[in-house]
Design a protein around this motif. Sequence first.
Motif, short mmCIF file in Angstrom:
data_model
loop_
_atom_site.label_atom_id
_atom_site.label_comp_id
_atom_site.label_asym_id
_atom_site.label_seq_id
_atom_site.Cartn_x
_atom_site.Cartn_y
_atom_site.Cartn_z
N VAL A 1 0.71 -1.27 -0.11
CA VAL A 1 -0.09 0.17 0.06
C VAL A 1 1.07 1.03 0.35
N ILE A 2 2.00 1.68 0.87
CA ILE A 2 2.48 2.14 0.61
C ILE A 2 3.50 2.53 -0.52
N ASP B 1 2.88 1.87 -3.28
CA ASP B 1 0.96 2.32 -4.39
C ASP B 1 0.72 3.35 -4.27
N ARG B 2 0.63 3.78 -2.92
CA ARG B 2 0.37 5.55 -2.10
C ARG B 2 1.89 6.49 -3.14
N SER C 1 1.70 6.29 -6.87
CA SER C 1 0.22 7.83 -6.88
C SER C 1 0.39 8.91 -6.93
N GLU C 2 1.67 8.88 -5.36
CA GLU C 2 1.51 10.74 -4.81
C GLU C 2 3.05 10.85 -5.67
N ILE D 1 5.70 11.16 -0.13
CA ILE D 1 4.82 11.51 1.20
C ILE D 1 5.50 12.11 2.15
N LEU E 1 -3.90 7.76 6.75
CA LEU E 1 -3.33 7.51 5.90
C LEU E 1 -3.76 6.48 4.87
N PHE E 2 -3.61 5.28 5.94
CA PHE E 2 -2.86 3.91 5.97
C PHE E 2 -4.45 3.31 7.03
#
Length: 287
Positions: free
Chosen positions: A219-220, A222-223, A226-227, A231, A245-246
């Motif tokens: 998830v981290i 992927d985030r 996308s960012e 982050i 956030l998670f």
Amino acid sequence: MVQPGKHNRLKVLKVHESGVLLDGEDYGQVKLHPREAPAECRAGDIINVFLYQDAGGTLKATTRKPHAEVGQFALLKVVSVNETGAFLDWGLPKDLLVPFREQHKKMEEGKTYVVHIYFDETSGRIVASSKLNRFVDKSPIAAKEGEEVDLLICGRTDLGYKAVINGRHMGVLYKNEVFRSLHTGEPVKGFIKKIRDDGKIDLTLHKPGFKKVNSLSKVILDRLKSEGGFIAVNDKSPQELIYRLFGESKTTFKTAIGNLYKKRKISIDKDGIRLAGDKGNADQGER
């Protein structure tokens, strides 16, 4: 076998203007209002209906879907209280009775409560109870530690939150492991954390062990992608931000980014985390 308070498939006996008569077996003929009958309903057809009782105790059929049925736990609203007990809206023409003896605490009109719906063999009535412990399954749970389960939050304790597991067993979510608000009657996904020797069940909202860390690591990453590769959160960030956030604890987050850092997939900066190789910050990799 016909079961009051549940959906049943019944045979159509007669169809006329005043209603459809269904074969209720031991309960005799059961009437379905003509407005609720399927189009072109005929004698001999088998139709799916829900069976409830009117004010006089007569069994009626409906094609409406109730909020819950016999054998289930549900959050329902009290619409009235009289000398008999409290009456709940369960989505049907006749409200559902909770006798005073079945109220864990005195119920008040307008408030909502988690109840269990059951067929009372003594009175022959479909009723509900807020004394939930009477109806949870005391036998060993079939689920294993780490398994995902459906939870219904049913109240708070000094330890945290009580929750019904898969509509049958009872378990506890500990407040020091819950990082968001939970509300009575809220359905959530959870996991079996531990099954104790005495049969009591500890729950968690997060995947336990390495499965949880590996899932969060993905998830981290992927985030980050996308960012734009960065982050503004790291191992020094407050728990509230990390959960927002998670959806995970700070401990799990720190473990996940630590593993990603060791694998050289990210760098950990003073102001956040960055995909390894990203050149947007001259100080990347500083800790």
